[in-house]
Design an enzyme around this catalytic site. Structure first.
Site, mmCIF file in Angstrom:
data_model
loop_
_atom_site.group_PDB
_atom_site.id
_atom_site.type_symbol
_atom_site.label_atom_id
_atom_site.label_comp_id
_atom_site.label_asym_id
_atom_site.label_seq_id
_atom_site.Cartn_x
_atom_site.Cartn_y
_atom_site.Cartn_z
ATOM 1 N N GLY A 282 0.847 -0.959 0.289
ATOM 2 C CA GLY A 282 0.147 -0.216 0.376
ATOM 3 C C GLY A 282 1.419 1.399 0.244
ATOM 4 O O GLY A 282 1.842 1.355 0.560
ATOM 5 N N ARG B 287 -10.998 -17.436 -15.199
ATOM 6 C CA ARG B 287 -11.028 -18.567 -14.483
ATOM 7 C C ARG B 287 -9.499 -19.611 -15.121
ATOM 8 O O ARG B 287 -9.391 -20.325 -14.296
ATOM 9 C CB ARG B 287 -12.251 -19.774 -15.000
ATOM 10 C CG ARG B 287 -13.386 -19.123 -14.847
ATOM 11 C CD ARG B 287 -13.672 -20.071 -15.157
ATOM 12 N NE ARG B 287 -15.419 -20.261 -14.436
ATOM 13 C CZ ARG B 287 -16.596 -21.159 -15.575
ATOM 14 N NH1 ARG B 287 -16.635 -21.461 -16.154
ATOM 15 N NH2 ARG B 287 -17.710 -20.375 -14.293
ATOM 16 N N ASP C 92 5.947 -5.088 6.063
ATOM 17 C CA ASP C 92 6.191 -6.064 6.557
ATOM 18 C C ASP C 92 6.247 -7.034 4.622
ATOM 19 O O ASP C 92 7.039 -7.845 4.525
ATOM 20 C CB ASP C 92 6.124 -6.991 7.496
ATOM 21 C CG ASP C 92 4.518 -7.232 7.311
ATOM 22 O OD1 ASP C 92 3.201 -6.210 6.461
ATOM 23 O OD2 ASP C 92 4.332 -8.377 7.295
ATOM 24 N N THR D 20 5.272 2.382 6.544
ATOM 25 C CA THR D 20 3.362 2.319 6.538
ATOM 26 C C THR D 20 3.082 3.186 6.927
ATOM 27 O O THR D 20 3.702 3.323 7.676
ATOM 28 C CB THR D 20 3.257 0.254 6.828
ATOM 29 O OG1 THR D 20 2.414 0.221 6.774
ATOM 30 C CG2 THR D 20 4.624 0.194 7.574
ATOM 31 N N ASP E 141 0.400 1.785 8.929
ATOM 32 C CA ASP E 141 0.813 1.006 10.165
ATOM 33 C C ASP E 141 1.286 0.896 11.707
ATOM 34 O O ASP E 141 1.058 1.093 12.397
ATOM 35 C CB ASP E 141 -0.051 -0.346 9.358
ATOM 36 C CG ASP E 141 -0.826 -0.178 8.894
ATOM 37 O OD1 ASP E 141 -1.448 0.838 8.348
ATOM 38 O OD2 ASP E 141 -0.633 -1.068 8.103
ATOM 39 N N ASP F 285 3.534 -0.920 11.530
ATOM 40 C CA ASP F 285 3.796 -2.172 13.139
ATOM 41 C C ASP F 285 5.300 -2.477 12.109
ATOM 42 O O ASP F 285 5.284 -4.379 12.427
ATOM 43 C CB ASP F 285 2.311 -3.078 12.395
ATOM 44 C CG ASP F 285 2.848 -3.056 10.718
ATOM 45 O OD1 ASP F 285 3.355 -2.945 9.597
ATOM 46 O OD2 ASP F 285 1.897 -3.356 9.838
ATOM 47 N N ARG G 117 -4.132 -1.905 10.115
ATOM 48 C CA ARG G 117 -4.396 -3.386 9.852
ATOM 49 C C ARG G 117 -4.668 -3.304 11.590
ATOM 50 O O ARG G 117 -4.970 -4.006 11.966
ATOM 51 C CB ARG G 117 -3.217 -3.673 8.939
ATOM 52 C CG ARG G 117 -3.613 -4.833 8.353
ATOM 53 C CD ARG G 117 -2.692 -5.368 7.307
ATOM 54 N NE ARG G 117 -1.187 -5.104 7.407
ATOM 55 C CZ ARG G 117 -0.420 -5.466 7.097
ATOM 56 N NH1 ARG G 117 -0.158 -6.690 6.084
ATOM 57 N NH2 ARG G 117 1.247 -5.597 7.807
ATOM 58 N N GLU H 126 -9.538 -0.617 13.108
ATOM 59 C CA GLU H 126 -9.646 -1.240 11.712
ATOM 60 C C GLU H 126 -9.872 -2.812 12.114
ATOM 61 O O GLU H 126 -10.550 -3.964 12.286
ATOM 62 C CB GLU H 126 -9.651 -1.233 10.557
ATOM 63 C CG GLU H 126 -8.132 -1.526 10.293
ATOM 64 C CD GLU H 126 -8.007 -1.180 8.961
ATOM 65 O OE1 GLU H 126 -8.264 -0.462 7.861
ATOM 66 O OE2 GLU H 126 -6.567 -1.383 8.269
ATOM 67 N N HIS I 86 -9.092 5.800 2.743
ATOM 68 C CA HIS I 86 -7.480 5.761 2.278
ATOM 69 C C HIS I 86 -7.101 7.015 2.096
ATOM 70 O O HIS I 86 -6.598 6.872 1.852
ATOM 71 C CB HIS I 86 -7.852 5.175 0.549
ATOM 72 C CG HIS I 86 -8.184 3.692 0.815
ATOM 73 N ND1 HIS I 86 -8.956 3.096 1.270
ATOM 74 C CD2 HIS I 86 -6.943 2.899 0.930
ATOM 75 C CE1 HIS I 86 -8.650 1.295 0.296
ATOM 76 N NE2 HIS I 86 -7.279 1.427 0.810
HETATM 77 O O1 F6P Z 1 -1.141 -1.848 5.374
HETATM 78 C C1 F6P Z 1 -1.438 -0.082 5.192
HETATM 79 C C2 F6P Z 1 -3.252 -0.173 4.917
HETATM 80 O O2 F6P Z 1 -3.412 1.403 4.472
HETATM 81 C C3 F6P Z 1 -3.753 -0.170 6.187
HETATM 82 O O3 F6P Z 1 -4.025 0.125 7.021
HETATM 83 C C4 F6P Z 1 -5.810 -1.375 5.382
HETATM 84 O O4 F6P Z 1 -5.438 -1.652 6.265
HETATM 85 C C5 F6P Z 1 -4.772 -1.587 4.131
HETATM 86 O O5 F6P Z 1 -3.341 -1.199 3.856
HETATM 87 C C6 F6P Z 1 -5.529 -1.522 2.916
HETATM 88 O O6 F6P Z 1 -5.605 -1.735 2.027
HETATM 89 P P1 F6P Z 1 -6.241 -1.264 0.397
HETATM 90 O O7 F6P Z 1 -5.449 -0.351 0.122
HETATM 91 O O8 F6P Z 1 -5.431 -3.045 -0.107
HETATM 92 O O9 F6P Z 1 -7.445 -1.419 0.765
#
Ligand code: F6P
Length: 365
Positions: free
Chosen positions: A16, A91, A120, A142, A144, A146, A188, A239, A289
């Site tokens: 992301g 498919r 990660d 990120t 996050d 994390d 996440r 979330e 987003h």
């Molecule tokens: O890891 C970054 C993040 O924005 C998370 O916080 C979130 O859960 C996820 O990516 C969303 O992913 P996507 O852009 O695929 O919806």
């Protein structure tokens, strides 16, 4: 100019996106070209560009003026994994290990090391490519926050800023209408974003994955405020938050993604339950987003610049298999193996959890 151990590197952004990626691309390229005379090829759309051999030259001029821009000029993908690459459509879709092709593509372009910016998932792939003979260097990004082995990732501060501004705005309308406003933030499986935005936005309830909540405790916090004459409440929920004894709320499963689960929907559920149980009107705002878009904060620009220049320095020194990092205010690095050995979660007894509690915030327990 010190004599570099490599003459040419590749660069990609995976997973992301987040604010600060362009600042980091700029930093890697400018330092590589200017300080070490290393040329840089940027792969399009993360590992998809590596597998499909789609790349462009990145000169000093190409990265001039992108410091403040959100997104990534290279594009990214959070589904492309060379070790399990989707070929064919519908498919006819199948997953194949195209890692050897990815490495061959890099070598044919004269690339001696690959700098991967990611979370990660991306850095796990980088570690595996390194094990197969393509030297890699990781740069942690990120929203996050994390990733292990680094105190902070770029993108996080910008996301906290966006979420905090949203909470500030939601507070005024919650107050006018005497409502409970539930704000669902990303993050996440970890609660750093929820915790920081919750504290910065003065959340009355903060729910994070590391501290499973009881909905009755959330309702109690809301009722208690109501009894004190505070006729509105702000509930900040990550979330990935989950009720005690329950599971995460999944929005969708993305076929073919290395990490297929997309979280979402917990905010709506909490708003419904709080309204039903307390009789106080509740609304939900899912920030989604928005938290990944827009300009990076000054902090993230500086962080991305520090990490990008350090990655160029490692490449020039022939130091591979590591992720650049920040620890205790200084720039350092750790092995990709250590950085990807699990997520950096919020310890339930973290000083910030205690500080939030001292401010009267409930964690729903
Ligand atoms: O890891 C970054 C993040 O924005 C998370 O916080 C979130 O859960 C996820 O990516 C969303 O992913 P996507 O852009 O695929 O919806």
């Amino acid at each position: 100019m010190p004599d570099p151990r490599v003459r040419r590197i590749g660069l990609l952004t995976g997973g992301g996106d987040c604010p600060g990626l362009n600042a980091a691309i700029r930093a890697v390229v400018k330092a590589a070209v200017h300080d070490y005379g290393i040329s840089v090829a940027g792969f399009h759309d993360g590992f998809a560009g590596l597998v499909e051999n789609r790349a462009r030259e990145l000169s000093y001029n190409d990265v001039s003026g992108i410091l403040t821009c959100g997104g990534t000029i290279l594009g990214t993908s959070n589904t492309a994994d060379p070790f399990r690459y989707r070929v064919g459509k519908g498919r006819r879709a199948a997953w194949r290990d195209l890692s050897a092709r990815a490495i061959r593509n890099a070598r044919r372009r004269g690339i001696e090391a690959l700098v991967c910016m990611g979370g990660d998932g991306t850095l796990t792939i980088a570690r595996r490519l390194a094990a197969q003979g393509l030297p890699c260097i990781g740069i942690p990004k990120t929203i996050d926050n994390d990733l292990r082995e680094t105190d902070v990732t770029f993108g996080f501060d910008s996301a906290v800023e966006t979420a905090t501004e949203a909470i500030d705005r939601l507070r005024t309308t919650a107050e006018s209408h005497h409502r409970v406003m539930v704000v669902e933030v990303m993050g996440r499986y970890v609660g750093w974003l929820g915790l920081f935005a919750g504290i910065a936005g003065g959340g009355d309830v903060i729910l994070i994955p590391e501290i499973p909540y009881r909905v009755e405790a959330v309702c109690d916090a809301v009722r208690k405020r109501s009894r004190r004459g505070r006729r509105y409440s702000i509930v900040v929920v990550s979330e990935g938050a989950m009720p005690r004894g329950g599971g995460r709320t999944v929005d969708r499963v993305v076929d073919g993604s290395p990490d297929p689960v997309r979280l979402g929907g917990i905010g709506k559920e909490i708003a419904r339950q709080v309204e039903t149980r307390t009789g106080i009107e509740a609304r939900v705002a899912v920030l989604g987003h928005l938290q990944r878009g827009g300009q990076p904060t000054a902090f993230d620009r500086v962080l991305a610049t520090r990490l990008g220049t350090e990655a160029a320095r490692l490449a020039a020194g022939g130091i591979f298999g590591r992720m650049v990092a920040v620890r205790g205010g200084g720039v350092t690095s750790a092995t990709l193996a250590k950085a990807t050995a699990g997520l950096k979660r919020v310890p339930p007894g973290h000083p910030l959890v205690r500080a939030a509690r001292a401010m009267g915030a409930s964690f729903g327990i």
